[in-house]
Design a protein around this motif. Structure first.
Motif, short mmCIF file in Angstrom:
data_model
loop_
_atom_site.label_atom_id
_atom_site.label_comp_id
_atom_site.label_asym_id
_atom_site.label_seq_id
_atom_site.Cartn_x
_atom_site.Cartn_y
_atom_site.Cartn_z
N ARG A 742 0.81 -1.21 0.00
CA ARG A 742 0.00 0.00 0.00
C ARG A 742 0.85 1.27 0.00
O ARG A 742 0.44 2.31 -0.51
CB ARG A 742 -0.92 -0.01 1.23
CG ARG A 742 -1.81 1.21 1.32
CD ARG A 742 -2.79 1.09 2.43
NE ARG A 742 -3.72 2.22 2.40
CZ ARG A 742 -4.96 2.17 2.84
NH1 ARG A 742 -5.43 1.05 3.35
NH2 ARG A 742 -5.74 3.24 2.80
N SER A 743 2.03 1.20 0.60
CA SER A 743 2.88 2.40 0.69
C SER A 743 3.23 2.94 -0.69
O SER A 743 3.36 4.15 -0.89
CB SER A 743 4.15 2.08 1.47
OG SER A 743 4.91 1.07 0.81
N ILE A 745 1.24 2.45 -3.41
CA ILE A 745 -0.02 2.94 -3.99
C ILE A 745 -0.33 4.34 -3.46
O ILE A 745 -0.77 5.22 -4.21
CB ILE A 745 -1.18 1.97 -3.66
CG1 ILE A 745 -0.86 0.55 -4.15
CG2 ILE A 745 -2.49 2.47 -4.24
CD1 ILE A 745 -0.61 0.46 -5.64
N ASP A 746 -0.07 4.57 -2.18
CA ASP A 746 -0.33 5.89 -1.58
C ASP A 746 0.47 6.99 -2.28
O ASP A 746 0.01 8.12 -2.38
CB ASP A 746 0.02 5.88 -0.09
CG ASP A 746 -0.99 5.09 0.73
OD1 ASP A 746 -2.10 4.84 0.21
OD2 ASP A 746 -0.67 4.71 1.88
N GLY A 747 1.68 6.64 -2.77
CA GLY A 747 2.53 7.68 -3.37
C GLY A 747 2.51 7.71 -4.88
O GLY A 747 3.30 8.44 -5.49
N SER A 754 7.65 5.93 -6.59
CA SER A 754 6.60 4.92 -6.42
C SER A 754 6.11 4.40 -7.76
O SER A 754 5.86 3.20 -7.93
CB SER A 754 5.42 5.50 -5.62
OG SER A 754 5.79 5.78 -4.29
N GLU A 775 -2.84 -2.96 -3.27
CA GLU A 775 -3.49 -2.79 -1.97
C GLU A 775 -3.86 -1.33 -1.72
O GLU A 775 -3.07 -0.43 -2.01
CB GLU A 775 -2.56 -3.26 -0.83
CG GLU A 775 -2.24 -4.74 -0.85
CD GLU A 775 -1.32 -5.12 0.32
OE1 GLU A 775 -0.54 -4.26 0.76
OE2 GLU A 775 -1.40 -6.26 0.77
N GLY A 776 -5.04 -1.13 -1.16
CA GLY A 776 -5.42 0.20 -0.66
C GLY A 776 -5.74 1.21 -1.74
O GLY A 776 -5.50 2.41 -1.55
N VAL A 777 -6.30 0.80 -2.87
CA VAL A 777 -6.72 1.75 -3.91
C VAL A 777 -8.01 2.42 -3.44
O VAL A 777 -9.04 1.76 -3.24
CB VAL A 777 -6.95 1.04 -5.25
CG1 VAL A 777 -7.50 2.03 -6.30
CG2 VAL A 777 -5.66 0.41 -5.74
N GLU A 778 -7.94 3.76 -3.27
CA GLU A 778 -9.09 4.47 -2.70
C GLU A 778 -9.56 5.65 -3.55
O GLU A 778 -10.65 6.18 -3.33
CB GLU A 778 -8.74 4.96 -1.28
CG GLU A 778 -8.46 3.82 -0.30
CD GLU A 778 -8.06 4.33 1.06
OE1 GLU A 778 -7.68 5.51 1.17
OE2 GLU A 778 -8.11 3.54 2.04
N THR A 779 -8.75 6.09 -4.51
CA THR A 779 -9.14 7.26 -5.32
C THR A 779 -9.12 6.89 -6.80
O THR A 779 -8.50 5.90 -7.21
CB THR A 779 -8.18 8.44 -5.09
OG1 THR A 779 -6.89 8.09 -5.62
CG2 THR A 779 -8.04 8.75 -3.60
N GLN A 782 -5.57 6.87 -8.27
CA GLN A 782 -4.81 5.64 -7.93
C GLN A 782 -5.23 4.49 -8.83
O GLN A 782 -4.41 3.71 -9.32
CB GLN A 782 -5.02 5.27 -6.46
CG GLN A 782 -4.32 6.20 -5.49
CD GLN A 782 -4.69 5.92 -4.04
OE1 GLN A 782 -5.74 5.34 -3.76
NE2 GLN A 782 -3.83 6.35 -3.12
#
Length: 782
Positions: A742-743, A745-747, A754, A775-779, A782
């Motif tokens: 996820r780290s 994906i966040d960046g 990234s 992991e952690g796709v929220e937008t 992304q």
């Protein structure tokens, strides 16, 4: 202090006196061993192995000549000089002339005389020595050597000469009277006779040997008046009350007793115990062959000796008294006892433990005494070995839990008295269980012994290294002036334990989590320090292991929380406090749910506990094994239920599996049993393991994952990109899915780095034919 010496009166008496002084000064004796004169290489090596692991900071060896030379040489070869000081009472120029420079340098000696003494009398003394025929020069530039024995003879000659001069006579009584007030200007300094004890006040020095074989005076203790050691005080007082009774009458005074039975003699000759007959004065008139062998005398040599000569010198006078009391009592037979060990005294002066009984028989108008003696050396040796086993770890030879607690309590007492600080380091090995399970207990044992050696080599002189249990070690440090020094010790231990260990052609690696606690005897107890160090060690484990942590109140508070979590976890399954949530895994092309990741949640008495809090604790304590099986069973039940509802369109279920679970020998069988029990389809289950956990023991995990893959399970690498896996390792693993951490994906929107990492992972996955999950796709971006 650790004391050792040959088994005769000079070492035993010297060590006894030293022990008494040490006890009065709150010192601690951590060992006392005796070897026979002429001890072999193996005996000396074994002794030094015990000394090395004893935690002593001062070693005091009292061995004669060749034994002392062999011991000091081996001591140096083992590298023990940097761990403890060595102090001797008879280490002089003559002895060091037989040692190499690297061996003799740095050893201490406490004595009355050294050639390096700077007194006018000594300079004159040495000048006379240098001018003797055959002397090529003074040591170390020639063969002219003198010691405290030679200087002692010089004092005696001058004392007697002065006494004769003062008495004006060579009459014995006149000389003795004059000697009581004689004073000699000796090489060591002024020596004065003591009229009360008839001993002398002598000068004493502490010195250290230099590489060239000369001695540097470290401290002068001045002229010390004579003091009879407590060991001999009782003997001395009894001697005075006995009116100087002759201990061994001449043979002419011994009445002759004829043996009335040849058969009795034959029986006694083959008896496996010593049988000695004496008259009522204790003079030996008959002794069997076992007696002669036991005490080291030749045939008939014992006849005419006093029975009292068969006990050590310090006990003889009291022995005389006890035998006389027995002769005049109404008792016919008696077992000989003493508050300590009953010791026999051989012809060569060595001691050995015995059991003895005495009986008396009327012979006309006098008594015939019969003494039976058994040598119990083997029994005592066995008892000593059992005692050592009770206080030492049999594998490493280090003090065990019982002994380190005893040492810690003693250190607390000293700390309370002198105000110094104590430190305790709790060293727990990381990854040892994995090595044990993978390579076997034999390899694990060799590794533990190597770890013990490395720890001993890193600690300060006087620090005690102990093994508590399994892969847990403790280091006790006294007189800690600065906390930083203990922190540096912890760092050194971490550094050295990270280095490779060679075990049976294997190259193995471990690290250590070290908890450090510093305290003072006026504030803290032994239990406090052990608990604090243990708490700090667990804090290191939680932070990722392979490091050290100094205990503080914040850690204590965290420890309380962890304890509450552990207590709660142990009953959470039984109380049905765990429940599951399912995070959807979306197909990026179709937007449909392809699968779900099962997430565990914990409601503890109405309070939600985050997985990031309780999962690490469960991992550390092993509770994760039971939780993990519960989670798998829930996943299997859900797979069956959803398949019944959705049929072929049922989403797959992804479950996290810890490295701790994969390392369990029963894990595969447990999983197969649950599949059979629930009726779940293995092909619809994905087992996730983090990249870091996977690489911790790649061989063990590879075997387990292959077995699971062959059964039909899919395997996913979780948090990919955060660990250290290589392309070659990935090709060996039965992996189906890579999950990008996820780290990254966040960046992905703002960080070019990234984007590059994700592009590389995507390319790698496609090249290997693997599916990828972000992991952690929220937008939308992304």
């Amino acid at each position: 202090f650790f004391f050792a010496g040959n088994n005769y009166e000079w070492p035993r008496g010297s060590i006894d006196a030293a022990r008494r002084v040490l006890n009065k000064s709150q010192g601690e004796v951590v060992g006392e061993e005796y070897l026979p004169i002429g001890a072999g290489y193996a005996e000396i090596a074994h002794l030094l192995e015990i000394v090395a692991r004893s935690g002593a900071d001062v070693f005091v060896p009292y061995f004669a000549g060749a034994d002392q030379i062999a011991l000091l040489t081996k001591f140096t070869e083992l590298g023990l000089k940097k761990h403890m000081a060595v102090v001797m009472g008879h280490y002089d120029e003559m002895m060091v002339s037989n040692l190499s420079p690297e061996v003799r340098e740095g050893f201490y000696s406490s004595n009355t005389y050294f050639m390096s003494l700077d007194t006018e009398a000594n300079h004159k003394y040495l000048n006379r020595l240098a001018n003797l025929p055959g002397i090529t020069g003074l040591w170390p530039n020639g063969n002219g050597i003198t010691t405290n024995f030679g200087e002692g003879a010089y004092i005696c000659v001058h004392a007697f000469a002065n006494a004769i001069r003062k008495a004006g006579s060579i009459n014995t009584e006149d000389i003795i009277h004059a000697l009581q007030t004689i004073q000699v200007d000796a090489p060591q300094g002024t020596v004065t006779m003591d009229p009360v004890s008839h001993h002398a006040s002598v000068n004493t020095y502490l010195s250290i040997c230099k590489e060239d074989g000369t001695f540097k005076i470290v401290e002068s203790f001045g002229c010390i008046p004579p003091k009879i050691p407590e060991r001999y005080l009782q003997q001395s007082s009894i001697y005075e009350t006995q009116d100087a009774k002759q201990l061994a009458p001449t043979v002419e005074k011994i009445p002759v007793y004829e043996s009335k039975s040849g058969t009795a003699k034959q029986i006694l000759s083959v008896a496996d115990m010593a049988v000695i007959a004496t008259n009522d004065q204790g003079i030996i008139i008959e002794a069997n062959r076992s007696s002669e062998l036991m005490f080291g005398y030749d045939n008939t040599e014992m006849i005419g000796l006093s029975i009292h000569l068969l006990v050590p010198p310090q006990y003889r006078q009291i022995h005389v008294k006890h035998v006389e009391e027995f002769v005049h009592s109404d008792v016919i037979e008696k077992r000989m006892t003493t508050r300590g060990e009953l010791m026999g005294y051989k012809k060569d002066g060595s001691f050995f433990p015995i059991e003895a009984s005495i009986a008396k028989f009327r012979n006309d108008d006098s008594w015939l005494l019969v003494i039976t003696i058994q040598d119990i050396s083997n029994r005592k040796k066995t008892e000593a070995e059992l005692t050592r086993l009770a206080t030492h770890d049999p594998l490493t030879g280090l003090p065990n839990r019982a002994l380190i607690k005893e040492r810690l309590n003693a250190a607390i007492q000293r700390s309370r008295k002198n105000g110094s600080n104590i430190a305790l380091l709790f060293v727990d090995l990381d990854g040892f269980k994995m090595i044990n399970d993978t390579h076997g207990h034999e390899a694990g044992d060799v590794l533990l012994k190597s770890v013990a050696t490395r720890l001993i080599n890193q600690v300060r002189p006087g620090d005690t290294v102990a093994r508590l249990a399994g892969d847990e070690f403790v280091i006790l440090c006294e007189n800690v002036e600065k906390v930083e020094s203990v922190n540096h010790l912890a760092e050194r231990i971490n550094d050295f334990l990270r280095q490779a260990f060679q075990v049976n052609q294997l190259t193995l690696y471990v690290s250590a989590s070290i908890g450090v606690a510093v305290g003072n005897g006026s504030i803290h107890s032994a239990e406090d320090l052990l608990r604090y160090a243990d708490t700090a060690m667990y804090a290191v484990k939680e932070k990722g292991r392979d490091g050290w942590q100094l205990y503080n109140e914040d850690i204590q508070e965290h420890s309380k929380e962890r304890f509450e979590i552990i207590s709660g976890l142990r009953k959470a399954i039984q109380n049905k406090e765990f429940y599951t949530r399912y995070q959807p895994i979306i197909n990026a092309t179709t937007g449909q749910i392809a699968g779900v990741e099962l997430l565990i949640r914990w409601n503890n008495e109405g309070k939600e506990i985050s997985p990031s809090v309780f999962i690490p604790v469960a991992e550390l304590t092993g509770i994760i094994i039971h939780i993990g099986l519960w989670v798998l069973e829930e996943a299997f039940k859900t797979e069956v239920r959803w398949r019944q509802i959705f049929g072929e369109n049922s989403p797959y279920i992804s479950v996290n599996v810890s490295a701790r679970q994969l390392g369990e020998a029963s894990f595969f069988d447990d999983v197969i049993h649950m599949i059979s029990k629930t009726g779940a389809e293995a092909a619809n289950i994905v087992l996730e393991i983090t990249e870091t956990s996977l690489m911790a023991d790649i061989e063990t995990n590879l075997k387990m994952l292959r077995k699971l893959s062959e059964t039909g399970f899919k395997v996913a690498i979780d948090d990919f990109g955060t660990g250290y896996s290589s392309f070659s390792q990935l090709t060996r693993l039965p992996v189906d899915i890579i999950k990008i951490d996820r780290s990254f994906i966040d960046g992905i929107v703002k960080s070019q780095e990234s984007k590059l990492v994700i592009r590389a992972i995507t390319g790698l996955g496609k090249a290997l034919g693997l599916r990828l999950i972000a992991e952690g796709v929220e937008t939308r971006e992304q």
